[in-house]
Design a protein around this motif. Structure first.
Motif, PDB file in Angstrom:
ATOM      1  N   ASP A   1       0.886  -1.170   0.000  1.00  0.00           N
ATOM      2  CA  ASP A   1       0.000   0.000   0.000  1.00  0.00           C
ATOM      3  C   ASP A   1       0.921   1.216   0.000  1.00  0.00           C
ATOM      4  O   ASP A   1       1.390   1.659   1.037  1.00  0.00           O
ATOM      5  N   LEU A   2       1.192   1.705  -1.206  1.00  0.00           N
ATOM      6  CA  LEU A   2       2.180   2.784  -1.356  1.00  0.00           C
ATOM      7  C   LEU A   2       1.480   4.133  -1.227  1.00  0.00           C
ATOM      8  O   LEU A   2       0.599   4.436  -2.018  1.00  0.00           O
ATOM      9  N   VAL A   3       1.876   4.925  -0.233  1.00  0.00           N
ATOM     10  CA  VAL A   3       1.238   6.230  -0.037  1.00  0.00           C
ATOM     11  C   VAL A   3       2.232   7.348  -0.286  1.00  0.00           C
ATOM     12  O   VAL A   3       3.427   7.228   0.015  1.00  0.00           O
ATOM     13  N   GLU A   4       1.712   8.425  -0.837  1.00  0.00           N
ATOM     14  CA  GLU A   4       2.583   9.540  -1.213  1.00  0.00           C
ATOM     15  C   GLU A   4       3.044  10.307   0.027  1.00  0.00           C
ATOM     16  O   GLU A   4       2.255  10.571   0.937  1.00  0.00           O
ATOM     17  N   LEU A   5       4.322  10.668   0.048  1.00  0.00           N
ATOM     18  CA  LEU A   5       4.886  11.447   1.155  1.00  0.00           C
ATOM     19  C   LEU A   5       4.730  12.937   0.845  1.00  0.00           C
ATOM     20  O   LEU A   5       5.217  13.405  -0.184  1.00  0.00           O
ATOM     21  N   PRO A   6       4.050  13.694   1.710  1.00  0.00           N
ATOM     22  CA  PRO A   6       3.930  15.138   1.436  1.00  0.00           C
ATOM     23  C   PRO A   6       5.308  15.811   1.417  1.00  0.00           C
ATOM     24  O   PRO A   6       6.189  15.428   2.194  1.00  0.00           O
ATOM     25  N   ASP A   7       5.468  16.779   0.551  1.00  0.00           N
ATOM     26  CA  ASP A   7       6.718  17.546   0.466  1.00  0.00           C
ATOM     27  C   ASP A   7       7.928  16.619   0.349  1.00  0.00           C
ATOM     28  O   ASP A   7       8.978  16.854   0.942  1.00  0.00           O
ATOM     29  N   ALA A   8       7.719  15.544  -0.441  1.00  0.00           N
ATOM     30  CA  ALA A   8       8.715  14.467  -0.486  1.00  0.00           C
ATOM     31  C   ALA A   8      10.093  14.950  -0.909  1.00  0.00           C
ATOM     32  O   ALA A   8      11.106  14.461  -0.414  1.00  0.00           O
ATOM     33  N   GLU A   9      10.131  15.920  -1.835  1.00  0.00           N
ATOM     34  CA  GLU A   9      11.423  16.272  -2.424  1.00  0.00           C
ATOM     35  C   GLU A   9      12.265  17.200  -1.563  1.00  0.00           C
ATOM     36  O   GLU A   9      13.371  17.565  -1.948  1.00  0.00           O
TER      37      GLU A   9
ATOM     38  N   LYS B   1      10.327  16.620   8.257  1.00  0.00           N
ATOM     39  CA  LYS B   1      10.273  15.361   7.496  1.00  0.00           C
ATOM     40  C   LYS B   1       9.513  14.298   8.287  1.00  0.00           C
ATOM     41  O   LYS B   1       8.656  13.589   7.744  1.00  0.00           O
ATOM     42  N   MET B   2       9.783  14.218   9.584  1.00  0.00           N
ATOM     43  CA  MET B   2       9.119  13.198  10.413  1.00  0.00           C
ATOM     44  C   MET B   2       7.612  13.449  10.483  1.00  0.00           C
ATOM     45  O   MET B   2       6.814  12.516  10.450  1.00  0.00           O
ATOM     46  N   ARG B   3       7.246  14.740  10.583  1.00  0.00           N
ATOM     47  CA  ARG B   3       5.828  15.080  10.623  1.00  0.00           C
ATOM     48  C   ARG B   3       5.132  14.594   9.345  1.00  0.00           C
ATOM     49  O   ARG B   3       4.060  13.979   9.392  1.00  0.00           O
ATOM     50  N   HIS B   4       5.777  14.830   8.208  1.00  0.00           N
ATOM     51  CA  HIS B   4       5.186  14.390   6.938  1.00  0.00           C
ATOM     52  C   HIS B   4       5.079  12.873   6.875  1.00  0.00           C
ATOM     53  O   HIS B   4       4.100  12.329   6.379  1.00  0.00           O
ATOM     54  N   VAL B   5       6.115  12.181   7.344  1.00  0.00           N
ATOM     55  CA  VAL B   5       6.099  10.718   7.332  1.00  0.00           C
ATOM     56  C   VAL B   5       4.939  10.218   8.191  1.00  0.00           C
ATOM     57  O   VAL B   5       4.170   9.350   7.775  1.00  0.00           O
ATOM     58  N   GLN B   6       4.778  10.800   9.371  1.00  0.00           N
ATOM     59  CA  GLN B   6       3.707  10.352  10.270  1.00  0.00           C
ATOM     60  C   GLN B   6       2.329  10.655   9.702  1.00  0.00           C
ATOM     61  O   GLN B   6       1.390   9.894   9.909  1.00  0.00           O
ATOM     62  N   ASP B   7       2.244  11.768   8.955  1.00  0.00           N
ATOM     63  CA  ASP B   7       0.964  12.128   8.342  1.00  0.00           C
ATOM     64  C   ASP B   7       0.460  11.067   7.356  1.00  0.00           C
ATOM     65  O   ASP B   7      -0.735  10.975   7.095  1.00  0.00           O
ATOM     66  N   THR B   8       1.380  10.304   6.784  1.00  0.00           N
ATOM     67  CA  THR B   8       0.968   9.300   5.794  1.00  0.00           C
ATOM     68  C   THR B   8       0.349   8.072   6.451  1.00  0.00           C
ATOM     69  O   THR B   8      -0.318   7.287   5.790  1.00  0.00           O
ATOM     70  N   GLY B   9       0.627   7.869   7.731  1.00  0.00           N
ATOM     71  CA  GLY B   9       0.152   6.668   8.403  1.00  0.00           C
ATOM     72  C   GLY B   9       0.883   5.415   7.966  1.00  0.00           C
ATOM     73  O   GLY B   9       0.404   4.298   8.179  1.00  0.00           O
ATOM     74  N   ALA B  10       2.063   5.578   7.350  1.00  0.00           N
ATOM     75  CA  ALA B  10       2.800   4.420   6.840  1.00  0.00           C
ATOM     76  C   ALA B  10       3.433   3.619   7.977  1.00  0.00           C
ATOM     77  O   ALA B  10       3.781   4.162   9.019  1.00  0.00           O
ATOM     78  N   GLU B  11       3.569   2.307   7.738  1.00  0.00           N
ATOM     79  CA  GLU B  11       4.316   1.468   8.681  1.00  0.00           C
ATOM     80  C   GLU B  11       5.811   1.606   8.435  1.00  0.00           C
ATOM     81  O   GLU B  11       6.613   1.499   9.350  1.00  0.00           O
TER      82      GLU B  11
END
Lengths: 499, 246
Positions: free
Chosen positions: B163-171, B195-205
């Motif tokens: 389940d691939l989710v997009e990372l906000p502000d990835a670049e 960066k950590m905030r964006h990662v957590q926003d995705t709900g990714a494992e």
């Protein structure tokens, strides 16, 4: 005052310490994030409108490269053309000489005040302070520069010098300071942009109508015609360029372009890269003097102040191609969090980190080339393709070499780097260190993670856990499980790639 | 194809699992993987910190060790960037003509993992199975030095069960930058926090990337905050197959 003292603000701490102060200011960070994100998005949108954007960048880079290679030739052509058009050209080797020239020119008019249109070159040389020492008051007329001047502040951005201020801060500065400098702020001034702009308009209007002398910078000057160009957004610059009797332009020698036709390229690239606009609202061009129109006297001061020395550096010289659009600042993740003041220089952000150390000597700004993660966003954004990461790494080496020359004993970093090189030059030593690290770290690890680390790594470990080096390195695993020769093993990888 | 694995000194020491994963993956695709034991480091640490002559022996060693393979693969965008962009610079400045020639020979054979898979081996579906929510951080050197583009994402999209989710502000940069994290630790931390905030926003494992150095920085922060978000190198997800436990 020497040029170095002005390009680098004396007493400014090194970047890491200055950045710490900036990071502790949440209002500053919020202002910066909002402003840079807005300009960044606008730039991307308008650059994407031009199908030949990449060709334009390439053309601009080529013109700049060519111009810098034959800079002496083009400057002499410029001098000839300006003189033929009725202007007077002055050459200034450094800040002190430039300030002396401008001060003498103003004094010769008998005036004791000048109006100014935004100029980084005069910021660089500390002209306002030099004029004040001679009893001449300089009034900044660009709105953002006015805010900075009234606030007793330093510019924080190339294009938006007051980027670090929000509207309520600006209202306070206007209310407190405008009366000191001229027309006071109107009663009941609000934080509405329209109100603030009107206050500035009233304040500046009386200065424009009174001024006999103006000082300007230059975005470009074309060698074939002797034309000088200033681009701006508010029209205040045009007032300075047309109303006074005497106009003095201070321009870095790198701003010359070979021909008038080159403006075609740069006037497309600059506004799109800087403000994210298709065209800047005011583009003023003048060629010497014209009877019955504009200033009666025109002086062009060509400023070196470290540029010739920069030109001598084959890698570093590309920084002189900069057209001061600030695109690199707006995409820089470091700038976005620290603002311009942390760079301790008129030229902040990625371009400042490569330009400033070259103008003042790298030993006088040694922390700046390290103020970057080398993420490369600046190189991608630069409309004239300055390879900023390349110059940063080049200047880091210059800084390290200067340190080696100037110190009796090596720095602790140099000792660590030497030891690391010794390990990394030998697979045998590397393997030994890997075994040692795996063993030693297990003594301090908890749950496979290391908390606090000593010495230079303390700041790293303050906010991050560190993984424990593997019990068995890949090298050791390969030698154990596979034919221990130089490759040529056919067995299957055992175990899954997991950690 | 006879492929040499350049594991890089950091992966070798800290994340041998990534090297094992590359090996598993390439062998599963029918290729021969070799580990030239003379290898050490690409020289990036010294080069990027301003210690310019120091990488010369490492550049020489790299060119000698990896000569003659069909391809050389490294699971690190930034180390491949160092080899591709800077080995020539070091060789030209401090080496001799023979070294410059050796560097010219070897550099075109060196690939980052996603480049090798997509461009050289011509695969995007590598037969992986990874039934987890994953977000991908395109590390700066992969993104802007190597221009790997969407190759890693194409590979990840082809993974079964993911389940691939997009990372906000990835670049935007994570703030690691090698010695930057030590020299400018406060700025580095501020970038890491975003960066950590964006990662957590995705709900990714799992946060996935092509460079363990960036992952060590981001993962170290995620671990300190006890977010429960893990990090995984691209190679490890691509090596995973059905039946693997994670």
């Amino acid at each position: 005052m020497s040029g170095a003292d002005n390009v680098v603000w004396l007493g400014t701490p090194a970047f890491p310490e200055a950045a710490r102060t900036a990071l502790a200011d949440p209002q500053l960070r919020a202002n910066l994030r909002r402003a840079t994100a807005t300009i960044r998005d606008r730039r991307l949108a308008v650059a994407a409108e031009l199908e030949d954007w990449e060709e334009l960048r390439e053309t601009a880079a080529t013109i700049k490269r060519h111009t810098l290679r034959h800079l002496d030739h083009h400057l002499l052509r410029l001098e000839k053309a300006v003189t033929a058009a009725g202007g007077v050209v002055h050459w200034a080797a450094d800040a002190a000489e430039a300030n002396r020239i401008v001060t003498c020119l103003v004094k010769a008019t008998g005036e004791s005040e000048v109006v100014k249109v935004k100029s980084m070159a005069t910021q660089e040389i500390g002209l306002n302070e030099a004029l004040a020492d001679a009893g001449i008051r300089a009034y900044e007329t660009d709105l953002a520069e006015l805010i900075v001047q009234l606030g007793g502040d330093r510019p924080s951005h190339i294009l938006v010098p007051a980027i670090h201020r929000n509207r309520s801060e600006i209202r306070e500065i206007f209310r407190r300071e405008m009366g000191e400098w001229g027309a006071p702020a109107p009663e009941g001034l609000t934080t509405e942009p329209r109100d603030l702009a009107e206050a500035a308009r009233l304040h500046l209007r009386e200065k424009f109508l009174r001024a006999k002398v103006a000082v300007s910078g230059a975005n470009f000057a074309t060698a074939d015609t002797g034309t000088v160009v200033v681009v701006e957004s508010e029209g205040n610059g045009r007032m300075c360029l047309t109303l006074p009797e005497t106009l003095i332009t201070v321009m870095g020698i790198e701003k010359v372009l070979p021909s008038f036709a080159d403006l075609d390229v740069f006037l497309q690239l600059l506004p799109r890269s800087s403000t994210g606009e298709r065209m800047n609202p005011y583009t003023s061009l003048w060629t010497g003097i014209t009877d019955g129109d504009g200033p009666r006297n025109f002086h062009l001061v060509l400023l070196d102040n470290g540029r010739t020395a920069t030109l001598a550096d084959e890698v570093g010289r590309q920084a002189l191609a900069c057209i001061r659009c600030s695109a690199c600042l707006n995409v820089c993740p470091v700038y976005e969090r620290t603002g311009g003041h942390a760079y301790g220089s008129v030229y902040p952000g990625p371009i400042g980190a490569v330009l400033t150390p070259q103008l003042v000597g790298v030993e006088n700004a040694a922390s700046l080339p390290f103020a970057s993660t080398l993420c490369g966003a600046c190189y991608d954004a630069c409309p004239v393709k300055i390879n900023i990461p390349e110059v940063l790494v080049h200047l880091r080496a210059e800084a390290v070499e200067a340190e080696r020359r100037d110190r009796l004993l090596p720095t602790s970093e140099a000792i660590v780097m030497k030891a690391a090189a010794a390990v990394l030059n030998s697979p045998r030593r590397l393997a030994a260190v890997q075994r040692l690290a795996a063993f030693g770290s297990r003594l301090v690890a908890r749950d496979g993670r290391i908390g606090a680390l000593p010495g230079p790594f303390a700041r790293w470990s303050a906010t991050r856990d560190t993984p424990v080096p593997a019990r068995e390195s890949l090298r050791a695993w390969w030698l154990r499980t596979r034919t221990p020769t130089n490759g040529d093993s056919r067995t299957t990888a055992e175990g899954k790639g997991r950690r | 194809m006879r492929i040499a694995l350049f594991i890089t000194c950091f992966n070798d020491t800290m994340f041998p699992g990534t090297g094992r994963a590359v090996t598993t993956l390439l062998e599963r695709l029918g290729h021969t993987v070799e580990f030239p034991t003379g290898q050490t480091c690409c020289g990036q640490l010294h080069f990027n910190t301003g210690y310019r002559p120091e990488p010369l022996p490492m550049v020489r060693r790299f060119a000698e060790t990896f000569a003659g393979y069909d391809a050389v693969v490294a699971p690190s965008g930034s180390c491949v960037g160092m080899v591709r962009d800077h080995h020539r610079v070091v060789a030209a400045q401090y080496g001799d003509a023979a070294l410059a020639e050796a560097v010219e020979q070897v550099v075109p054979t060196v690939y980052e993992l996603s480049e090798l898979l997509v461009d050289v081996l011509g695969v995007t579906d590598v037969g992986a199975h990874f039934p987890h929510r994953v977000t991908y951080h395109p590390t700066c050197h992969s993104l802007r030095m190597l221009r790997v583009g969407d190759r890693p994402l194409r590979l990840l999209r082809a993974v079964k069960g993911i389940d691939l989710v997009e990372l906000p502000d990835a670049e935007s940069c994570c703030g690691f930058g090698g010695t930057f994290a030590l020299k400018n630790s406060d700025v580095s931390n501020a970038m890491l926090a975003d960066k950590m905030r964006h990662v957590q926003d995705t709900g990714a494992e799992f946060l996935c990337a092509g460079d363990n150095s960036c992952l060590t920085h981001i993962g170290g922060g995620l671990s300190r905050l006890r977010t429960g978000v893990g990090t995984m190198h691209l190679a490890e997800i691509l090596a995973a197959t059905e039946g693997d436990v994670r």
